[in-house]
Design a protein around this motif. Structure first.
Motif, mmCIF file in Angstrom:
data_model
loop_
_atom_site.group_PDB
_atom_site.id
_atom_site.type_symbol
_atom_site.label_atom_id
_atom_site.label_comp_id
_atom_site.label_asym_id
_atom_site.label_seq_id
_atom_site.Cartn_x
_atom_site.Cartn_y
_atom_site.Cartn_z
ATOM 1 N N LEU A 87 0.886 -1.105 -0.197
ATOM 2 C CA LEU A 87 -0.047 -0.086 0.064
ATOM 3 C C LEU A 87 0.945 1.212 -0.078
ATOM 4 C CD1 LEU A 87 -2.930 -0.859 2.475
ATOM 5 C CD2 LEU A 87 -3.017 -0.756 -0.074
ATOM 6 N N LEU A 88 1.823 1.174 -0.985
ATOM 7 C CA LEU A 88 2.797 2.486 -0.975
ATOM 8 C C LEU A 88 1.839 3.330 -1.693
ATOM 9 C CD1 LEU A 88 6.164 0.910 -1.906
ATOM 10 C CD2 LEU A 88 5.215 1.734 0.144
ATOM 11 N N PHE A 89 1.726 4.867 -1.165
ATOM 12 C CA PHE A 89 0.930 5.763 -1.757
ATOM 13 C C PHE A 89 1.507 6.008 -3.388
ATOM 14 C CE2 PHE A 89 0.918 7.240 2.658
ATOM 15 C CZ PHE A 89 -0.195 6.575 3.019
ATOM 16 N N PRO A 90 0.607 5.717 -4.265
ATOM 17 C CA PRO A 90 1.074 5.526 -5.551
ATOM 18 C C PRO A 90 1.342 7.050 -6.317
ATOM 19 C CG PRO A 90 -1.276 5.210 -5.425
ATOM 20 C CD PRO A 90 -0.900 5.134 -4.007
ATOM 21 N N HIS A 91 0.689 8.222 -5.690
ATOM 22 C CA HIS A 91 0.997 9.243 -6.082
ATOM 23 C C HIS A 91 2.120 10.002 -5.538
ATOM 24 C CE1 HIS A 91 -1.412 9.646 -2.383
ATOM 25 N NE2 HIS A 91 -0.952 10.784 -2.099
ATOM 26 N N LEU A 92 2.815 9.443 -4.574
ATOM 27 C CA LEU A 92 4.093 10.119 -3.976
ATOM 28 C C LEU A 92 5.298 9.313 -4.236
ATOM 29 C CD1 LEU A 92 2.500 10.530 -0.484
ATOM 30 C CD2 LEU A 92 2.812 12.276 -1.916
ATOM 31 N N ASN B 185 -9.295 2.075 -3.435
ATOM 32 C CA ASN B 185 -8.750 1.433 -2.389
ATOM 33 C C ASN B 185 -8.716 1.938 -0.971
ATOM 34 O OD1 ASN B 185 -7.547 -0.685 -0.797
ATOM 35 N ND2 ASN B 185 -5.941 -1.142 -2.107
ATOM 36 N N ARG B 187 -7.880 0.946 1.691
ATOM 37 C CA ARG B 187 -6.692 0.645 2.646
ATOM 38 C C ARG B 187 -5.681 1.590 2.575
ATOM 39 N NH1 ARG B 187 -4.892 -3.842 0.769
ATOM 40 N NH2 ARG B 187 -3.943 -4.579 2.643
ATOM 41 N N PHE B 188 -5.557 2.393 1.480
ATOM 42 C CA PHE B 188 -4.585 3.276 1.709
ATOM 43 C C PHE B 188 -4.853 4.439 2.894
ATOM 44 C CE2 PHE B 188 -4.083 2.425 -3.134
ATOM 45 C CZ PHE B 188 -2.717 2.146 -3.048
ATOM 46 N N ALA B 191 -3.456 2.750 5.629
ATOM 47 C CA ALA B 191 -1.963 3.036 5.768
ATOM 48 C C ALA B 191 -1.737 4.290 6.163
ATOM 49 C CB ALA B 191 -1.584 2.606 4.404
ATOM 50 N N ARG B 205 -4.079 14.505 1.876
ATOM 51 C CA ARG B 205 -2.846 13.912 1.320
ATOM 52 C C ARG B 205 -2.974 12.668 0.572
ATOM 53 N NH1 ARG B 205 2.313 13.941 4.058
ATOM 54 N NH2 ARG B 205 2.990 13.835 1.920
ATOM 55 N N VAL B 206 -3.778 11.944 0.977
ATOM 56 C CA VAL B 206 -4.215 10.436 0.415
ATOM 57 C C VAL B 206 -5.506 10.254 -0.402
ATOM 58 C CG1 VAL B 206 -4.361 7.975 0.819
ATOM 59 C CG2 VAL B 206 -2.761 9.371 2.003
ATOM 60 N N PRO B 209 -5.880 13.105 -3.595
ATOM 61 C CA PRO B 209 -5.170 12.848 -4.656
ATOM 62 C C PRO B 209 -5.436 11.423 -5.448
ATOM 63 C CG PRO B 209 -3.538 13.507 -3.058
ATOM 64 C CD PRO B 209 -4.965 13.181 -2.435
ATOM 65 N N LEU B 210 -5.772 10.435 -4.675
ATOM 66 C CA LEU B 210 -6.072 9.270 -5.160
ATOM 67 C C LEU B 210 -7.532 9.433 -6.002
ATOM 68 C CD1 LEU B 210 -5.279 6.558 -2.753
ATOM 69 C CD2 LEU B 210 -4.227 6.932 -4.802
#
Lengths: 350, 288
Positions: A87-92, B185, B187-188, B191, B205-206, B209-210
């Motif tokens: 679950l690495l943040f894909p946008h960072l 998702n 689950r991000f 995280a 921040r999550v 952007p997603l």
């Protein structure tokens, strides 16, 4: 300094009821089949799932106690979580991923920018600092996930199947690195896995979870020698039989009789290594005390060894060499005789 | 905008199928159905192309710059841009929280709220305008209160035009963003929480952007809808040059008097929308 947790919760069909205690610096592996509640346990400890009964304390601080209406949000727990799919943040970028926790935990932007590269260096990732997670290999992504979890210096590290997403080639190397990082980590570590080898290589101790309960705990050697469930026995490759012992005999659950070294009374387990099980085409002569006739139910080839499952009064897996497989012509139909020396059977209380 | 035609060649039928139906006639059937699909595609493309062509063929290209420079055209264009962008902005500010609530909260009457939100998409805009007038008009229950309490009048003002455009545009943003929130998702977010991020930080921040592609797509759809809005605006805000007369209204009015002006305004609106849509598409909506 330790994690003490008593976790009771219900999630769908799963009823989780687990008590664990893990010391600082210790690595506890949580082993179990799919659906046994391993990941649920980790999520509950991280605060991502509320517990219904029990209490979670970390280093003396109560994180959750439903009876006293205490519940720390995930963000308020000093926890690092490495997810199975990372679950690495894909946008960072990689460095932004690692700095995320530092910033979220109150470090200034410049402080986080300065600290994150140290973690990347420690993980050998400095050349990938500005890459996006999508461009990383599985092993690199795993290291970023570990760096991101460790960077805020958590007191509890939770790893959910940290190696399962890797291919066989990189798994060994990443496991060695992970072992080093875990050894230098001061806090408490819980690692979910379904691979007993990983548990043995990385953990000091392990618990086996089945159906939401801990059915066994101990060092991996203890668990491997004395399995207490068919699941563990199969993982470590032993025949496991449960029954009642008396006068040097075990009345096997589901029928059959086993002659064993005397001295075990009551409810017992008997573990038999497949190597100790001999197969013959005719009734064997000599000393073995356990001899019966059966039929071949399955043959598994594992490298130069072969495991043969024989149905009979007691179902048994025998390990034979490829040579013996040929000589006995086990592929052909017909009766097979099983023999086991009583002294090769390990008996322990159930 | 690049048209990517669907692949029209059909694969050879698998041998067993050919054998089952008898090779020759099957191939002929395949050919005939392919031809029919091609015909339908041709008709559809022509259907979109011909009106555009009609507009462009009649455009007085030589006078375009003088028309563009004329004060009525410029004020209508300006008004259209300001009102549609304001409507888009309001839609984002209030629509994203609404989409969040619809996607993430469970509350009684949620499906009712969702139906209510999408109502402006299916109600004829004129009807929407009438409804707005009855609520926010000078004698409407909300309008009277706004007038007495704050001295604010909405009908037949620029603010009214913006309100009417927001009414018809916001549903597009809400459903697009809600779909984005549902399909991401989550689950991000877990995280982020384990890394110490509070809900607002996680959102900013999550989550945001997603779902950015959904947000941009929703904003673009809402903006396009607001830009073209006619019925609700003319009913609720009227057709006052310089105040509520946006390009669609000016086009309609010009049709009665000067066809050239109507065509020019149409072409201008077309060019502006197309430019912005292409820019957005390249950047955020590769799949739209």
């Amino acid at each position: 300094m330790s994690l003490k947790a008593s976790v009771g919760l219900r999630l769908g069909d799963l009823e989780l009821k687990v008590q664990i205690e893990v010391h600082s610096g210790e690595v506890l592996a949580v082993l179990g089949p799919n659906g046994s509640g391993k990941t649920t346990l980790l999520r509950a400890l991280a605060g991502l799932l509320a517990i219904e009964r029990g209490r979670v304390t970390l280093d003396g601080e109560v994180l959750e106690d439903p009876a006293r209406q205490i519940r720390r949000a995930p963000a308020e727990r000093s926890t690092g979580f490495v997810f199975q799919d990372y679950l690495l943040f894909p946008h960072l970028t990689v460095v932004e991923n690692v700095a995320f926790g530092l910033k979220a935990r109150g470090m200034s932007r410049s402080g986080a920018r300065a600290a994150a590269p140290d973690w990347l260096r420690a993980m050998g990732l400095e050349t990938h600092a500005n890459a996006k997670p999508g461009a990383l290999s599985g092993g690199q992504a795993q290291r970023v996930a570990l760096a991101r979890a460790l960077a805020p210096n958590p007191r509890l590290l939770l790893l959910d199947e940290p190696l399962s997403a890797l291919d066989a080639g990189t798994k060994l190397e990443v496991r060695r690195e992970l072992s080093n990082h875990l050894r230098s980590f001061q806090g408490t570590t819980l690692m979910v896995t379904h691979n007993p080898l990983e548990a043995a290589a990385l953990a000091d101790r392990l618990i086996v979870l089945e159906g939401g309960r801990v059915i066994q705990d101990g060092t991996s050697a203890e668990v491997a020698q004395h399995p207490r469930s068919p699941y563990v026995a199969e993982l470590v490759g032993l025949n496991l039989i449960r029954g009642r012992g008396s006068n040097g005999q075990i009345v096997v659950e589901g029928g059959g009789l086993l002659v064993v070294p005397s001295g075990f009374e009551g409810d017992v387990f008997a573990a038999i290594h497949p190597r100790a099980v001999a197969l013959h085409r005719g009734r064997p002569e000599g000393s073995p005390r356990n001899v019966w006739e059966g039929a071949v139910a399955g043959i598994d080839l594992e490298g130069d060894r072969t495991r043969v499952t024989v149905d009979g009064p007691v179902r048994m897996v025998a390990e034979v060499t490829t040579q013996a497989l040929k000589e006995l012509d086990l592929v052909a139909a017909g009766p097979v005789w099983v023999s086991i020396k009583a002294t090769e059977i390990q008996v322990y209380p159930a | 905008m690049a048209l990517s035609p669907p692949s029209l060649h059909s694969p050879q039928p698998p041998p067993e199928e050919a054998a089952r139906t008898g090779g020759g006639s099957s191939a002929a059937l395949e050919k005939a159905s392919t031809a029919m699909v091609k015909l339908a595609v041709g008709v559809a493309v022509a259907f979109f192309l011909l009106p555009l062509l009609g507009l462009l063929l009649r455009t007085p290209w030589g006078e375009l710059s003088t028309e563009l420079a004329s004060p009525p055209v410029r004020s209508a264009l300006w008004l259209s841009l300001v009102c549609s962008l304001a409507a888009t902005g309001i839609s984002v500010v209030f629509g994203v929280p609404l989409a969040w609530a619809l996607a993430r909260w469970t509350f009684p009457g949620r499906s009712l709220v969702r139906a209510l939100t999408t109502l402006p998409m299916i109600v004829p805009p004129v009807v929407g305008g009438v409804a707005l007038l009855l609520a926010f008009g000078r004698r409407g229950f909300a309008g009277r209160w706004l007038d007495q309490a704050f001295g604010v009048t909405l009908p037949f003002t620029m603010a009214g035009a913006i309100l009417a455009e927001t009414f018809v545009a916001m549903p597009f943003l809400v459903i697009t963003v809600e779909a984005g929130l549902r399909s991401m998702n989550r689950r991000f977010e877990d995280a982020a929480a384990t890394l110490g991020a509070r809900p607002w930080v996680t959102f900013r921040r999550v989550t945001l952007p997603l779902i950015a592609p959904s947000l941009w797509a929703g904003a673009a759809l809402a903006w396009a809808r607001a830009l073209g809005e006619f019925g609700a605006t003319i009913t609720f805000a009227g057709n006052l040059p310089g105040r509520t007369q946006t390009i669609p209204l000016a086009v309609y009015l010009a049709l009665e008097t000067r066809l050239e002006a109507a065509i020019t305004l149409s072409v201008v609106l077309l060019a502006v929308s197309l430019t912005i849509l292409v820019l957005l598409r390249e950047r955020f909506m590769p799949n739209l």
